[in-house]
Design an enzyme around this catalytic site. Sequence first.
Site, mmCIF file in Angstrom:
data_model
loop_
_atom_site.group_PDB
_atom_site.id
_atom_site.type_symbol
_atom_site.label_atom_id
_atom_site.label_comp_id
_atom_site.label_asym_id
_atom_site.label_seq_id
_atom_site.Cartn_x
_atom_site.Cartn_y
_atom_site.Cartn_z
ATOM 1 C CG HIS A 26 21.149 39.662 51.280
ATOM 2 N ND1 HIS A 26 20.517 39.210 50.306
ATOM 3 C CD2 HIS A 26 21.774 39.124 52.138
ATOM 4 C CE1 HIS A 26 21.019 37.816 50.413
ATOM 5 N NE2 HIS A 26 21.598 37.712 51.587
ATOM 6 C CD GLU A 207 20.312 32.004 56.110
ATOM 7 O OE1 GLU A 207 19.944 31.808 54.904
ATOM 8 O OE2 GLU A 207 20.077 32.807 56.806
ATOM 9 C CG ASP A 285 22.836 37.443 55.655
ATOM 10 O OD1 ASP A 285 22.617 37.604 54.414
ATOM 11 O OD2 ASP A 285 22.256 36.598 56.327
HETATM 12 N N1 ADE Z 1 17.635 37.509 52.024
HETATM 13 C C1 ADE Z 1 18.520 38.556 52.604
HETATM 14 N N2 ADE Z 1 19.165 37.707 53.560
HETATM 15 C C2 ADE Z 1 18.918 36.575 53.536
HETATM 16 C C3 ADE Z 1 19.334 35.355 54.419
HETATM 17 N N3 ADE Z 1 19.946 35.309 55.274
HETATM 18 N N4 ADE Z 1 19.156 34.012 53.831
HETATM 19 C C4 ADE Z 1 18.355 34.054 52.439
HETATM 20 N N5 ADE Z 1 17.999 35.075 51.957
HETATM 21 C C5 ADE Z 1 18.199 36.137 52.263
HETATM 22 ZN ZN ZN Z 2 22.229 36.251 52.792
#
Ligand code: ADE
Ligand code: ZN
Length: 345
Positions: A26, A207, A285
């Site tokens: 991200h 997740e 991430d």
């Molecule tokens: N936005 C940024 N990192 C994230 C993550 N690990 N899970 C969900 N949304 C996110």
């Molecule tokens: Zn993510």
Amino acid sequence: MNLKPIPPERLPELLRRMPKAELHIHIEGSLEPELIFALAQRNGVALPYASVQDLRRAYAFTNLQSFLDIYYAGASVLLKEQDFFDMAWAYLQRAAADHVVHAEIFFDPQTHTARGVAMETVIKGLHRACAQAHTELGVSASLILCFLRHLSEQEAFETLEQALPYRDQFIGVGLDSSEVGHPPEKFARVFARCRELGFHLVAHAGEEGPPAYIWTALDLLKVERIDHGVQSIKDAALMQRLARERIPLTVCPLSNLKLCVFPTLAAHNIGQLLDAGLVATVNSDDPAYFGGYMNDNFVQTFAATGMAAAQAYQLAKNSFEASFIDAAAKRRYVDRLDAAFAEFE
Ligand code: ADE
Ligand code: ZN
């Protein structure tokens, strides 16, 4: 590929040097505290933290939501096209240093448009950094627009409309933010529209959320990759399907550790996912928040789990297979990976 034996003490060097693709980053999560403070000053934005150290001290997360609250606050300093460029350029330079040769980068436009920043400002700044990475760093990079799943379907549709004038500047759409309580089916119609428009489709699933969210991301959203997906281990039928259909998982070990998805890195299941024949990959991430970029993820995860050179090769190869580049480009990258292993003395 016939792998020669690599002594364990040389494994970190191999992990660092091998070419790899990053498919789960991200861009707002690459914003380092120093850059947050510099942009806050440049733009006259007040921050509720006294210093870089004070901000870093707040990075003690207990779950996904505790992180997201701070992550969205950090993004509030981004206002101008140059800010988005500077953030992405810093990430791309860092990625190139880790021998990332291809990156598919998430961005969260709703975090910015909700503050009055134009979609054009966001996409133009990020896209300019990707183009410059290609010419100056030899890194290919493309963008994936993520819908925030804690917001409504209607808001996702509006975001898509705002982004369509720039459709040639992003290759796909994804789904991120607070997972539990916001199942994929909430966005089935938006994803169907994105599919008609020819975008690649991905979604965060499994997740923190249950395997059921992975099933619905596949069956209702028709995604091509699952972001995270580590909870699939709880569902044998799902594991078989992911392996059979070669649906990649973009796994993020240090993220999972920092957000308490696993109690320790040694307890992470990435080795089991590989053993089950899944197309698992390693990714960072939100590297500025989770203590590491790509090579930190590789080196720390291998040290903790005892994985070896065979898994290193498989993970890097998977990263190219799982990417959205064409077959010829995939072959060229895998040839470079083979050469890196062959030349490793
Ligand atoms: N936005 C940024 N990192 C994230 C993550 N690990 N899970 C969900 N949304 C996110
Ligand atoms: Zn993510």
